[in-house]
Design an enzyme around this catalytic site. Sequence first.
Site, short mmCIF file in Angstrom:
data_model
loop_
_atom_site.label_atom_id
_atom_site.label_comp_id
_atom_site.label_asym_id
_atom_site.label_seq_id
_atom_site.Cartn_x
_atom_site.Cartn_y
_atom_site.Cartn_z
N CYS A 1 -11.48 2.50 5.52
CA CYS A 1 -10.90 3.67 5.89
C CYS A 1 -11.05 4.81 4.86
O CYS A 1 -11.53 5.93 5.11
CB CYS A 1 -9.69 3.72 5.79
SG CYS A 1 -8.69 2.85 4.41
N GLU B 1 0.82 -1.30 0.00
CA GLU B 1 -0.09 -0.11 0.06
C GLU B 1 0.92 1.22 -0.16
O GLU B 1 0.41 2.45 0.62
CB GLU B 1 -1.06 -0.11 1.27
CG GLU B 1 -1.83 -1.02 1.16
CD GLU B 1 -2.97 -0.96 2.22
OE1 GLU B 1 -4.26 -1.08 1.92
OE2 GLU B 1 -2.81 -0.64 3.33
#
Length: 615
Positions: free
Chosen positions: A401, A317
Amino acid sequence: MKINLLLAASCFLLFSGATNNRKPSVKMIDPVDFSHVKITDNFWGPRLKSHATTTLAVCIDQIENQTGRIQNFENAAKGEGKHSGIFYDDSDVYKALEGIAYTLKNNPDPELEKKADEWIDKFAAAQQPDGYINTFYTLTGLDKRWRNMDKHEMYCAGHMTEAAVAYYQATGKHKLLDVAIRMADHMINIFGPGKRDWVPGHEEIELALVKLYGVTKDERYLNFANWLLEERGHGHGTKGGEGDWNIAYYQDDKPVREMTDIAGHAVRAMYLYCGMADVAALKNDTGYISALNRLWDDVVLRNMYVTGGIGSSHHNEGFTEDYDLPNYDAYCETCASVGMVYWNSRMNQFTGDSKYVDVLERSMYNGALAGISLSGDRFFYVNPLASKGKHHRKAWYGTACCPSQISRFIPSIGNYIYGTSADAVWVNLYIGNTSEFNIGKTLVKLQQETDYPWNGTVKLTVQSPMKKEIRLRIPGWCKSYKITVNGVKKSTAIEKGYAVLQKKWKAGDEITLTMDMPVEVVAADPRVKEDVGKRAIQRGPLVYCAEQADNANDFDKLTLSAATRFTTDFNPSLLNGVMTIKAGADKEIMFIPYYSWDNRDAGEMKVWMDYNSAK
Ligand SMILES: [Zn+2]
């Protein structure tokens, strides 16, 4: 428990009356927060509305009904029952609440406020007598807490604190702020100089503690944020605790003031840099600012997509090597683009340099805005720059998120339009609004009217007399512009990308900024292998893409060349109203703004097009 809460409340009142004897900040510009800015335009106005009516409703439904996020707090309060979901799920509830707080300030809504108060009562009930709050450990064993630095205990506390500050500022209610203070005090009792070391695996608490300092003026919170930043890079990660620790991934490989290259997880990096900027601004720490300048060059010159997205790798990520920017496999998490807005806003405040707002604007209108559907109820986590037609927004994610990030970001965009310094109003973004704020004792009232980003004409009306400079940002994409004051053309000095207008302003004075907004053909740095022989289309702040829905045949063969001519056409019925671009190549190509892709039938999409330089 009751006594503790009362004590916390009275401590808070005491702190709020304290004076701040700190030296003047190294910050050049103070932000004007969204609560002073009423957005009235046709681009962002409908988005704020759909956020309030649709996006928040989706988040609340997911949090309360589709997942057990509120049930976790109810169980934690009773001390029985199971934890459902993932150990960081509390953070989504707090981020949604933060979005509710901003929305309540923009558009008061008693029902929504009641919902928020209900949630806050449940959070407060789930707080332990020692101030600790985290439903995962409360329900899976408090004896295991504070052992694994990557279990996001401080990350969740940080988001709770940001929500608490926002809700206090929006409503004046401080029940959640008291919870945040008790959690901060709990952490300070355990960690700090002469106590236990700790490196938060996911940054966020640092910037949140600075916000807590901002409302309480209790320097312990600022100092604790500073201490947490200084903990990095000294081998403290997971020492004596559990869990694996990859020092690069967690930004723990060197002391933060020695950092030169962005590494590890992209969203964590953004929150880290924001925390460093916030502490630097209050502690006059020029070492932090030097590090942030180095990191900014590394991010923007070598690791950023044309959409303002960052973090190319699905694997971590985050980042791999410089100029590694794949298009189909781009990660570009929505949260990281929002993080770029947060960080670049802070960098602009140090320097008064518009180059940071150029990046902020790029990330905001492209990488971040693509994160939400036009209907306001579906979200991207990953934002690739090309798709074979299988990548689509979803109503929610296991790791949620990004939906909760968008839900707190959209209603707060008013934060990024204006700034102030002792002698000047800084106009950073062109978004139609009316605003009212103070510079010292001077009242500033402005009205901005514009059809940005569709065209580059902005009318700014001064609505109260003032003797301050007005600094208009001339965006990096703008190569030609004209400024008039009360109809008379002005040639102005440009300082760090701002046109400086000096005048004793009267109510009714009108400034017009007219920016030419041609279609631009953009090439990537030649070291980006994926984009060799390709070009992208940009107009004003918007990056464009071609979608199969408009280019049904031979999508793979669409090619631009030096001879390609472009025409623009505003289509009010397409994609909630967009300026389309048609390229008159051998075969005509139609482009739409990147943020608006994947709102019609599934199909291929690409930003970078083949380019024939021979023609
Ligand atoms: Zn995210």
